[in-house]
Design a protein around this motif. Structure first.
Motif, PDB file in Angstrom:
ATOM      1  N   VAL A 138      -9.681   3.199  12.743  1.00  0.00           N
ATOM      2  CA  VAL A 138     -10.386   4.482  12.680  1.00  0.00           C
ATOM      3  C   VAL A 138     -11.419   4.522  13.787  1.00  0.00           C
ATOM      4  O   VAL A 138     -11.851   3.477  14.290  1.00  0.00           O
ATOM      5  N   PRO A 139     -11.820   5.715  14.219  1.00  0.00           N
ATOM      6  CA  PRO A 139     -12.819   5.823  15.288  1.00  0.00           C
ATOM      7  C   PRO A 139     -14.094   5.057  14.939  1.00  0.00           C
ATOM      8  O   PRO A 139     -14.460   4.943  13.770  1.00  0.00           O
ATOM      9  N   GLY A 140     -14.721   4.527  15.944  1.00  0.00           N
ATOM     10  CA  GLY A 140     -15.969   3.787  15.746  1.00  0.00           C
ATOM     11  C   GLY A 140     -15.765   2.300  15.583  1.00  0.00           C
ATOM     12  O   GLY A 140     -16.706   1.574  15.297  1.00  0.00           O
ATOM     13  N   GLY A 141     -14.537   1.820  15.718  1.00  0.00           N
ATOM     14  CA  GLY A 141     -14.287   0.384  15.669  1.00  0.00           C
ATOM     15  C   GLY A 141     -13.969  -0.161  14.294  1.00  0.00           C
ATOM     16  O   GLY A 141     -13.872  -1.357  14.119  1.00  0.00           O
ATOM     17  N   GLY A 142     -13.796   0.681  13.302  1.00  0.00           N
ATOM     18  CA  GLY A 142     -13.475   0.207  11.964  1.00  0.00           C
ATOM     19  C   GLY A 142     -12.004   0.352  11.651  1.00  0.00           C
ATOM     20  O   GLY A 142     -11.191   0.677  12.518  1.00  0.00           O
ATOM     21  N   PHE A 143     -11.660   0.092  10.421  1.00  0.00           N
ATOM     22  CA  PHE A 143     -10.292   0.300   9.967  1.00  0.00           C
ATOM     23  C   PHE A 143     -10.288   0.525   8.464  1.00  0.00           C
ATOM     24  O   PHE A 143     -11.260   0.229   7.782  1.00  0.00           O
ATOM     25  N   THR A 144      -9.187   1.091   7.976  1.00  0.00           N
ATOM     26  CA  THR A 144      -8.995   1.248   6.543  1.00  0.00           C
ATOM     27  C   THR A 144      -7.817   0.379   6.117  1.00  0.00           C
ATOM     28  O   THR A 144      -6.918   0.108   6.915  1.00  0.00           O
ATOM     29  N   MET A 145      -7.862  -0.071   4.873  1.00  0.00           N
ATOM     30  CA  MET A 145      -6.781  -0.881   4.317  1.00  0.00           C
ATOM     31  C   MET A 145      -6.297  -0.226   3.036  1.00  0.00           C
ATOM     32  O   MET A 145      -7.106   0.243   2.241  1.00  0.00           O
ATOM     33  N   ARG A 146      -4.982  -0.209   2.854  1.00  0.00           N
ATOM     34  CA  ARG A 146      -4.378   0.314   1.634  1.00  0.00           C
ATOM     35  C   ARG A 146      -3.147  -0.518   1.316  1.00  0.00           C
ATOM     36  O   ARG A 146      -2.487  -1.008   2.230  1.00  0.00           O
ATOM     37  N   PRO A 147      -2.821  -0.618   0.044  1.00  0.00           N
ATOM     38  CA  PRO A 147      -1.557  -1.273  -0.286  1.00  0.00           C
ATOM     39  C   PRO A 147      -0.418  -0.540   0.415  1.00  0.00           C
ATOM     40  O   PRO A 147      -0.449   0.692   0.539  1.00  0.00           O
ATOM     41  N   ALA A 148       0.561  -1.258   0.892  1.00  0.00           N
ATOM     42  CA  ALA A 148       1.666  -0.648   1.640  1.00  0.00           C
ATOM     43  C   ALA A 148       2.423   0.370   0.798  1.00  0.00           C
ATOM     44  O   ALA A 148       3.075   1.248   1.332  1.00  0.00           O
ATOM     45  N   THR A 149       2.286   0.301  -0.511  1.00  0.00           N
ATOM     46  CA  THR A 149       2.960   1.260  -1.390  1.00  0.00           C
ATOM     47  C   THR A 149       2.141   2.539  -1.536  1.00  0.00           C
ATOM     48  O   THR A 149       2.554   3.444  -2.250  1.00  0.00           O
ATOM     49  N   ASN A 150       0.981   2.623  -0.864  1.00  0.00           N
ATOM     50  CA  ASN A 150       0.060   3.755  -1.004  1.00  0.00           C
ATOM     51  C   ASN A 150      -0.355   3.954  -2.453  1.00  0.00           C
ATOM     52  O   ASN A 150      -0.602   5.069  -2.890  1.00  0.00           O
ATOM     53  N   GLY A 151      -0.410   2.849  -3.200  1.00  0.00           N
ATOM     54  CA  GLY A 151      -0.833   2.925  -4.588  1.00  0.00           C
ATOM     55  C   GLY A 151       0.245   3.390  -5.544  1.00  0.00           C
ATOM     56  O   GLY A 151       0.039   3.427  -6.734  1.00  0.00           O
ATOM     57  N   ARG A 152       1.403   3.769  -5.028  1.00  0.00           N
ATOM     58  CA  ARG A 152       2.495   4.215  -5.901  1.00  0.00           C
ATOM     59  C   ARG A 152       3.296   3.005  -6.339  1.00  0.00           C
ATOM     60  O   ARG A 152       3.920   2.335  -5.539  1.00  0.00           O
ATOM     61  N   ARG A 153       3.261   2.718  -7.608  1.00  0.00           N
ATOM     62  CA  ARG A 153       4.007   1.604  -8.153  1.00  0.00           C
ATOM     63  C   ARG A 153       4.931   2.097  -9.245  1.00  0.00           C
ATOM     64  O   ARG A 153       4.692   3.144  -9.826  1.00  0.00           O
ATOM     65  N   THR A 154       5.955   1.340  -9.505  1.00  0.00           N
ATOM     66  CA  THR A 154       6.882   1.697 -10.569  1.00  0.00           C
ATOM     67  C   THR A 154       6.582   0.852 -11.797  1.00  0.00           C
ATOM     68  O   THR A 154       5.865  -0.146 -11.722  1.00  0.00           O
ATOM     69  N   ILE A 155       7.151   1.238 -12.914  1.00  0.00           N
ATOM     70  CA  ILE A 155       6.958   0.462 -14.146  1.00  0.00           C
ATOM     71  C   ILE A 155       7.486  -0.961 -13.971  1.00  0.00           C
ATOM     72  O   ILE A 155       6.944  -1.907 -14.536  1.00  0.00           O
ATOM     73  N   GLU A 156       8.508  -1.122 -13.150  1.00  0.00           N
ATOM     74  CA  GLU A 156       9.063  -2.451 -12.913  1.00  0.00           C
ATOM     75  C   GLU A 156       8.048  -3.388 -12.265  1.00  0.00           C
ATOM     76  O   GLU A 156       8.115  -4.601 -12.433  1.00  0.00           O
ATOM     77  N   ASP A 157       7.092  -2.824 -11.508  1.00  0.00           N
ATOM     78  CA  ASP A 157       6.072  -3.645 -10.864  1.00  0.00           C
ATOM     79  C   ASP A 157       5.181  -4.359 -11.876  1.00  0.00           C
ATOM     80  O   ASP A 157       4.552  -5.358 -11.558  1.00  0.00           O
ATOM     81  N   SER A 158       5.093  -3.834 -13.095  1.00  0.00           N
ATOM     82  CA  SER A 158       4.193  -4.419 -14.088  1.00  0.00           C
ATOM     83  C   SER A 158       4.885  -5.444 -14.987  1.00  0.00           C
ATOM     84  O   SER A 158       4.226  -6.129 -15.752  1.00  0.00           O
ATOM     85  N   ILE A 159       6.211  -5.563 -14.870  1.00  0.00           N
ATOM     86  CA  ILE A 159       6.933  -6.525 -15.710  1.00  0.00           C
ATOM     87  C   ILE A 159       6.447  -7.934 -15.390  1.00  0.00           C
ATOM     88  O   ILE A 159       6.413  -8.355 -14.242  1.00  0.00           O
ATOM     89  N   GLY A 160       6.042  -8.640 -16.409  1.00  0.00           N
ATOM     90  CA  GLY A 160       5.561 -10.008 -16.256  1.00  0.00           C
ATOM     91  C   GLY A 160       4.098 -10.110 -15.867  1.00  0.00           C
ATOM     92  O   GLY A 160       3.582 -11.207 -15.711  1.00  0.00           O
ATOM     93  N   ALA A 161       3.387  -8.991 -15.749  1.00  0.00           N
ATOM     94  CA  ALA A 161       1.995  -9.018 -15.302  1.00  0.00           C
ATOM     95  C   ALA A 161       1.082  -9.760 -16.270  1.00  0.00           C
ATOM     96  O   ALA A 161       0.076 -10.326 -15.861  1.00  0.00           O
ATOM     97  N   LEU A 162       1.418  -9.772 -17.545  1.00  0.00           N
ATOM     98  CA  LEU A 162       0.570 -10.433 -18.544  1.00  0.00           C
ATOM     99  C   LEU A 162       1.026 -11.848 -18.878  1.00  0.00           C
ATOM    100  O   LEU A 162       0.378 -12.534 -19.644  1.00  0.00           O
TER     101      LEU A 162
END
Length: 84
Positions: free
Chosen positions: A35-59
Motif C-alpha cells: 500500500v502507498p507509504g511503504g506499508g502492506f496489508t495481509m489477508r488469508p488467501a481465501t479472503n476469509g471465505r471458508r467452507t464447512i469442510e474447513d472446520s472438520i477436525g478443528a476441535l
C-alpha cells in the motif's frame, strides 16, 4: 502492535496471536498487498471465505476421546440443566 524480526534470509515469522486473528494455521496461505507509504496489508488467501469442510477436525485434540452424537447430546442436555 506487534514487532517482527527479519531474518538474514529476509523472512519473518508471524506470532501465534496474529495467526489466530487471521484464522490461519500450518499450510494456509497469506495474501500480502503493498500500500502507498511503504506499508502492506495481509489477508488469508481465501479472503476469509471458508467452507464447512474447513472446520472438520478443528476441535480434535491428540489423546482426546471421540464422542458419539448421543454422548454430545447428553453433555449438552446436562449443560442446559445446569449440571455441568
Amino acid at each position: 502492535m506487534t514487532t517482527l524480526t527479519i531474518t538474514a534470509k529476509g523472512q519473518i515469522t508471524l506470532k501465534k496471536e496474529l495467526l489466530r486473528h487471521l484464522g490461519l494455521g500450518p499450510g494456509d496461505k497469506l495474501d500480502v498487498q503493498p500500500v502507498p507509504g511503504g506499508g502492506f496489508t495481509m489477508r488469508p488467501a481465501t479472503n476469509g471465505r471458508r467452507t464447512i469442510e474447513d472446520s472438520i477436525g478443528a476441535l480434535k485434540r491428540p489423546g482426546q476421546k471421540t464422542l458419539s452424537i448421543e454422548e454430545m447430546n447428553d453433555v449438552i442436555a446436562q449443560a442446559w440443566a445446569g449440571e455441568r
